[in-house]
Motif scaffolding. Structure first.
Motif, PDB file in Angstrom:
ATOM      1  N   GLN A 556      10.603  19.941  59.036  1.00 59.36           N
ATOM      2  CA  GLN A 556       9.581  19.383  59.919  1.00 59.36           C
ATOM      3  C   GLN A 556       9.259  20.370  61.046  1.00 59.36           C
ATOM      4  OE1 GLN A 556      12.232  17.444  58.851  1.00 59.36           O
ATOM      5  NE2 GLN A 556      11.405  15.479  58.136  1.00 59.36           N
ATOM      6  N   LEU A 557      10.259  21.203  61.388  1.00 62.13           N
ATOM      7  CA  LEU A 557      10.043  22.189  62.460  1.00 62.13           C
ATOM      8  C   LEU A 557       8.963  23.203  62.069  1.00 62.13           C
ATOM      9  CD1 LEU A 557      10.812  23.328  65.236  1.00 62.13           C
ATOM     10  CD2 LEU A 557      12.738  24.505  64.156  1.00 62.13           C
ATOM     11  N   LEU A 558       8.930  23.595  60.816  1.00 65.90           N
ATOM     12  CA  LEU A 558       7.872  24.502  60.344  1.00 65.90           C
ATOM     13  C   LEU A 558       6.505  23.843  60.525  1.00 65.90           C
ATOM     14  CD1 LEU A 558       6.722  26.962  58.813  1.00 65.90           C
ATOM     15  CD2 LEU A 558       7.419  25.863  56.664  1.00 65.90           C
ATOM     16  N   ASN A 559       6.419  22.586  60.160  1.00 64.22           N
ATOM     17  CA  ASN A 559       5.169  21.837  60.274  1.00 64.22           C
ATOM     18  C   ASN A 559       4.689  21.807  61.732  1.00 64.22           C
ATOM     19  OD1 ASN A 559       3.099  19.915  60.197  1.00 64.22           O
ATOM     20  ND2 ASN A 559       4.184  18.543  58.801  1.00 64.22           N
ATOM     21  N   ILE A 560       5.588  21.439  62.640  1.00 62.18           N
ATOM     22  CA  ILE A 560       5.127  21.266  64.033  1.00 62.18           C
ATOM     23  C   ILE A 560       4.871  22.627  64.698  1.00 62.18           C
ATOM     24  CG2 ILE A 560       7.405  21.082  65.181  1.00 62.18           C
ATOM     25  CD1 ILE A 560       4.263  18.920  65.901  1.00 62.18           C
ATOM     26  N   LEU A 561       5.635  23.662  64.312  1.00 59.78           N
ATOM     27  CA  LEU A 561       5.332  25.002  64.841  1.00 59.78           C
ATOM     28  C   LEU A 561       3.943  25.429  64.393  1.00 59.78           C
ATOM     29  CD1 LEU A 561       8.732  26.918  64.321  1.00 59.78           C
ATOM     30  CD2 LEU A 561       7.774  26.145  66.498  1.00 59.78           C
ATOM     31  N   HIS A 562       3.596  25.058  63.173  1.00 59.30           N
ATOM     32  CA  HIS A 562       2.253  25.392  62.680  1.00 59.30           C
ATOM     33  C   HIS A 562       1.169  24.630  63.445  1.00 59.30           C
ATOM     34  CE1 HIS A 562      -1.197  24.763  59.869  1.00 59.30           C
ATOM     35  NE2 HIS A 562      -1.148  26.074  59.883  1.00 59.30           N
ATOM     36  N   VAL A 563       1.458  23.386  63.793  1.00 63.83           N
ATOM     37  CA  VAL A 563       0.502  22.635  64.616  1.00 63.83           C
ATOM     38  C   VAL A 563       0.311  23.350  65.962  1.00 63.83           C
ATOM     39  CG1 VAL A 563       0.056  20.457  65.820  1.00 63.83           C
ATOM     40  CG2 VAL A 563       1.058  20.424  63.521  1.00 63.83           C
ATOM     41  N   MET A 564       1.419  23.804  66.539  1.00 63.92           N
ATOM     42  CA  MET A 564       1.346  24.531  67.813  1.00 63.92           C
ATOM     43  C   MET A 564       0.496  25.790  67.651  1.00 63.92           C
ATOM     44  SD  MET A 564       5.360  23.923  68.777  1.00 63.92           S
ATOM     45  CE  MET A 564       5.555  25.278  69.924  1.00 63.92           C
ATOM     46  N   TYR A 565       0.667  26.434  66.525  1.00 68.83           N
ATOM     47  CA  TYR A 565      -0.119  27.645  66.227  1.00 68.83           C
ATOM     48  C   TYR A 565      -1.608  27.315  66.111  1.00 68.83           C
ATOM     49  CZ  TYR A 565      -2.261  30.880  62.851  1.00 68.83           C
ATOM     50  OH  TYR A 565      -3.127  31.709  62.180  1.00 68.83           O
ATOM     51  N   LEU A 566      -1.942  26.250  65.391  1.00 65.07           N
ATOM     52  CA  LEU A 566      -3.353  25.856  65.257  1.00 65.07           C
ATOM     53  C   LEU A 566      -3.953  25.538  66.618  1.00 65.07           C
ATOM     54  CD1 LEU A 566      -3.487  23.474  62.141  1.00 65.07           C
ATOM     55  CD2 LEU A 566      -4.250  25.856  62.301  1.00 65.07           C
ATOM     56  N   TYR A 567      -3.183  24.848  67.427  1.00 63.86           N
ATOM     57  CA  TYR A 567      -3.650  24.475  68.770  1.00 63.86           C
ATOM     58  C   TYR A 567      -3.945  25.750  69.577  1.00 63.86           C
ATOM     59  CZ  TYR A 567      -3.535  22.186  73.376  1.00 63.86           C
ATOM     60  OH  TYR A 567      -3.830  21.725  74.629  1.00 63.86           O
ATOM     61  N   ASN A 568      -3.043  26.711  69.482  1.00 63.60           N
ATOM     62  CA  ASN A 568      -3.290  27.988  70.165  1.00 63.60           C
ATOM     63  C   ASN A 568      -4.571  28.641  69.662  1.00 63.60           C
ATOM     64  OD1 ASN A 568      -0.936  27.699  71.613  1.00 63.60           O
ATOM     65  ND2 ASN A 568       0.292  29.038  70.259  1.00 63.60           N
ATOM     66  N   GLN A 569      -4.748  28.613  68.356  1.00 70.96           N
ATOM     67  CA  GLN A 569      -5.940  29.229  67.753  1.00 70.96           C
ATOM     68  C   GLN A 569      -7.207  28.562  68.278  1.00 70.96           C
ATOM     69  OE1 GLN A 569      -6.093  31.843  65.146  1.00 70.96           O
ATOM     70  NE2 GLN A 569      -4.133  32.111  66.189  1.00 70.96           N
ATOM     71  N   ILE A 570      -7.201  27.229  68.282  1.00 66.11           N
ATOM     72  CA  ILE A 570      -8.395  26.504  68.725  1.00 66.11           C
ATOM     73  C   ILE A 570      -8.682  26.814  70.201  1.00 66.11           C
ATOM     74  CG2 ILE A 570      -9.397  24.214  69.104  1.00 66.11           C
ATOM     75  CD1 ILE A 570      -7.734  23.220  66.715  1.00 66.11           C
TER      76      ILE A 570
END
Ligand code: TH1
Length: 821
Positions: A556-570
């Motif tokens: 699940q940590l991979l999933n939420i780190l990716h969400v953090m990454y998307l948020y940074n991108q946006i």
């Protein structure tokens, strides 16, 4: 009609009658809970007739019986499921409607029986459903925990556990069967007696404590065939003092101790998934239900058979992981000490009757009981295990002369421990894995030595799920649509017929209907989320879902780190095109699993920031669904667009959530792990999003000391930014310590373990790219609809009906029973 007693007027009368006699009320006066009880008793009335008929048929046919021994049965609610399987759901719904009662609301009154943690317990429940539906004689054997899996509350982003008092209002479907009680003995010492007259050595247990095991039976209704099997779960009661040996009578201390033992033994389910804690009480639970179940099975067998040697012709004990493995020694004990057989005869019977399923290769899940604890609690059983081990090691030395390394690796008793998996493999005639890849790993890595010595025992049985609960009940819109499209409802008992949907893969009208149903199910979930989380989510966004127990290997940590990454991108590229996404999580963490709890807190912290950032225009939402369990799972699967199955390759033995998503038309975003491999094989690579290290690559790294996550951190600025956000206060109100342990786990663990053990940073880029492909695919509506539909169309293999038939054909060799009404 299945049964005239479901005829509208008859059924209505019955419900009214129940409300009156149970509560002295009218329908209008009754509370929803009272209505649930009254309706359930009306349904039980009908079930009982079939239950009796099934038992009578068993008496006539004398079929071989499988006893499915499991510490966990994650049954989910019974009322709706029983109505479905009695093919009376719609009729009863209509009858209740006329009385102004909403069946769905009544169903929500039923506590969700959660006598299991996750996949292993739910698998046992799906198996019982399939066994009854296929017409096989089966008993589920388990424990009637007073408290099941804890209820999860999220407070301030943290998981808080509260007790699951599922029996508070009474369980209308169970039957208490005091008359079949069995005594179970713990501790004391073994006195060896020599009997001159019979020339036998006797082993007499003395100074023991004992409890009385009381069975409660729950009906397991097969689909449309009047076949009702039994789930038998044991409660514990103190043996009242008049039943004590004359020696102990009036021993006040002993009476109180036995009272306490009885109360604590069945008090609570251990909330650990894929983890062994080594608690004495857990071993007591294991022996308690195993001894009672085996005694009951032998008693039942002997009622109608006089030759105990022929037990294997009529009885199978299937052990759901190593938790019930003490069964092999308990069976030996009964055969040796009570049936007075010789060792070889007893061993012959035992090794033809017991079979073992392995569900995990996670090292921390392996059960290894300290010998001192084990022998103190189960002195006679321990003696028997010593003898099993002694004889087994003679064979190992014969086969590998001079190879003491083999002896050490394979022994049952080693290094002061009882290795339960080894006991199960040595005493069982079958060892099966739960997906093809997992079985190959067992044979070639984890259990290699055993496979080399006894290859004939090893076999694969890829898991499955029941479409009765996870499509018919959970997704009635899609169920009806499937029936209409393939022109038959036979898929309910033959899921291979789903392939009849393939011809609609390019039919735009059918695809639109399919996606319209998905949309309605997303609206239903959005309402659930609004009600329970107070978060508004857009049903037109991509519902990207990861629901399963929280465990580091599930990532699940991979999933939420990716969400953090998307948020940074946006945030960095506000002009960037981005299709709106809702990331949905649901997961319980074992109460003592601190790092898992940190991950839950992180998910909720990210949700707080992201959901409340108006600058991103609702493009991203993160939802953590509280108290993920069978009843809300049904709603979640039906509404999912994307199925997150992202475990570190080689770690997830099978997974079964992956199959539930597939059935409901959600493509898999996953690694080549567990049953994902077979899902992709069925649906085609082009209809899934596969990424990341292979299991071979993972195992290779592990055998060579891991990898260097620092290199990735140093060379990839996007990853570095996300990882740094764990300790720069972004998601913790400026607190730099809150997620320090997660940060350390990726780069420099303080507990001596390897950095990023689960290859999160290693797989991060591949995951992000796969997610990009998901977005691209989703933007093309027709293409997505086709993928989704093909997932439903190709899921036929993953019914537990297929799995059970394979167990029957290769391991159990049961006879089919036809219940005559
Ligand atoms: C699970 C496995 O993790 C999962 O991959 C598999 O699909 C499921 O079993 C059914 O086969 C397991 N659950 C547990 C629970 C405990 C111990 C080991 C396992 S493996 C308590």
């Amino acid at each position: 009609m299945y049964n005239p007693r479901f005829e509208k007027e008859t059924f209505k009368k019955e419900v009214k009658h129940n409300v009156k006699t149970l509560y002295r009320k009218t329908i209008e006066e009754a509370t929803p809970q009272q209505l649930f009880q009254a309706v359930s008793y009306a349904v039980k009335e009908v079930i009982i007739d079939d239950w009796i008929a099934t038992q009578n048929q068993f008496k006539k046919d004398d079929p071989k019986i499988v006893y499915y021994m499991s510490m966990e049965f994650l049954m989910g609610r019974a009322l709706g499921n029983n109505l479905i399987n009695m093919t009376a759901y719609k009729e009863v719904k209509a009858a209740l409607d006329e009385m102004g009662i909403d069946l769905n609301a009544i169903e929500d009154e039923e506590p969700d029986p959660a006598l299991g943690n996750g996949g292993l317990g739910r698998l046992a429940a799906c198996f019982l459903d399939s066994l009854a539906t296929l017409g096989y004689a089966a008993y589920g054997c388990g424990i009637r925990y007073r408290y099941g899996m804890f209820k999860q509350k999220i407070e301030n982003g943290y998981q808080v556990e509260t007790p699951d008092n599922w029996l508070k209002e009474g369980n209308p479907f169970e039957l208490r069967r005091e008359e079949y009680a069995k005594e179970v003995r713990f501790g004391g010492n073994i006195r060896v007696e020599y009997d001159d007259s019979t020339n036998r050595t006797k082993f007499v247990q003395e100074n023991y404590e004992s409890v009385l095991a009381i069975p409660y039976d729950m009906p397991i209704v097969g689909y449309g065939n009047h076949h009702v099997n039994t789930l038998r779960i044991w409660d514990a009661k103190a043996i009242t003092d008049f039943q004590l040996d004359s020696f102990d009578r009036g021993d006040y201390h002993k009476a109180v101790e036995q009272e306490n033992l009885a109360k604590t033994i069945v008090e609570v389910l251990y909330p650990n998934d894929n983890h062994y804690a080594g608690k004495e009480l857990r071993l007591k639970q294991q022996y308690f239900f195993i001894s009672a179940s085996i005694q009951a099975a032998i008693t039942k067998y002997k009622k109608t058979h006089d030759d105990i040697h022929k037990l294997p012709e009529k009885v199978i004990f299937q052990m759901n992981d190593t938790h019930p493995t003490v069964a092999v020694a308990e069976l030996m004990r009964i055969l040796l000490d009570e049936e007075e057989l010789g060792w070889n005869e007893a061993w012959d019977i035992t090794t033809k009757t017991c079979a073992y399923t392995n569900h995990t290769i996670m090292a921390e899940a392996l059960e290894k009981w300290p010998i001192d604890l084990f022998s103190r609690l189960l002195p006679r059983v321990y003696q028997i295990i010593q003898e099993i081990d002694r004889r087994f090691l003679i064979q190992v030395r014969e086969r590998y002369p001079g190879n003491e390394e083999k002896v050490r690796k394979m022994a049952i008793l080693y290094n002061g421990q009882v290795r339960m998996a080894h006991l199960a493999i040595v005493a069982g005639f079958s060892v099966n894995g739960v997906a093809r890849l997992h079985t190959e790993i067992l044979k070639n890595q984890e259990l290699r030595d055993f496979y080399e010595m006894m290859p004939q025992k090893f076999n694969n049985k890829t898991n499955g799920i029941t479409q009765r609960r996870f499509l018919m009940h959970g997704n009635p819109l899609l169920a009806d649509w499937v029936t209409e499209k393939i022109g038959t409802k036979d898929w309910i008992t033959d899921l291979s017929l789903m392939s009849g949907l393939k011809k609609y893969a390019d039919d735009s009208k059918a695809l639109a209907e399919f996606m319209d149903i998905k949309y309605k199910n997303k609206v239903r979930l959005a309402e659930y989320i609004r009600k329970h989380n107070g978060i508004e989510v857009d049903p037109r966004s991509i519902f990207d879902v990861q629901v399963k127990r929280l465990h580091e290997y599930k990532r699940q940590l991979l999933n939420i780190l990716h969400v953090m990454y998307l948020y940074n991108q946006i945030k960095e590229h506000p002009e960037m095109s981005f299709f709106p996404r809702t990331f949905i999580f649901g997961a319980k963490a074992s109460a003592g699993y601190i790092r898992a709890k940190e991950i839950i807190k992180l998910i909720n912290s990210v949700a707080d920031i992201v959901n409340n950032d108006r600058s991103i225009n609702g493009k991203l939402k993160v939802v953590f669904i509280e108290d993920y369990r069978v009843s809300n799972a049904e709603i979640i699967f039906a509404a999912a667009d994307v199925s997150e199955q992202i475990s570190t390759a080689s770690k997830e033995a099978s997974g079964t959530g992956n199959m539930k998503f597939m059935l409901n038309g959600a493509p898999t975003l996953g690694t080549m792990d567990g049953a994902n491999v077979e899902i992709v094989e069925e649906v085609g690579m082009e209809n899934a999003f596969i990424f990341g290290l292979s299991s071979e690559e993972v195992i290779n790294y592990e055998n060579n000391g891991g990898y260097h996550p620092q290199d990735i951190y140093n060379s990839d600025p996007d990853i570095r930014k996300v990882v740094d956000q764990l300790i720069n206060g972004t998601y913790s109100n400026g607190d730099h310590e809150m997620y320090r342990d997660l940060y350390n786990s990726l780069l420099c663990p303080k507990d001596g373990s390897k950095a990023d053990m689960y290859f999160i940073l290693k797989d991060f880029r591949a995951y992000a790219e796969a997610q990009k492909k998901v977005e691209e695919a989703y933007k093309d509506k027709e293409r997505w609809a086709k993928m989704a539909l093909l997932n439903t169309a190709c899921c036929g293999k993953f019914t537990s009906d297929r799995t059970i038939q394979e167990y029957v054909d290769d391991i159990w060799h049961l006879d089919k029973v036809t219940v005559e009404i």
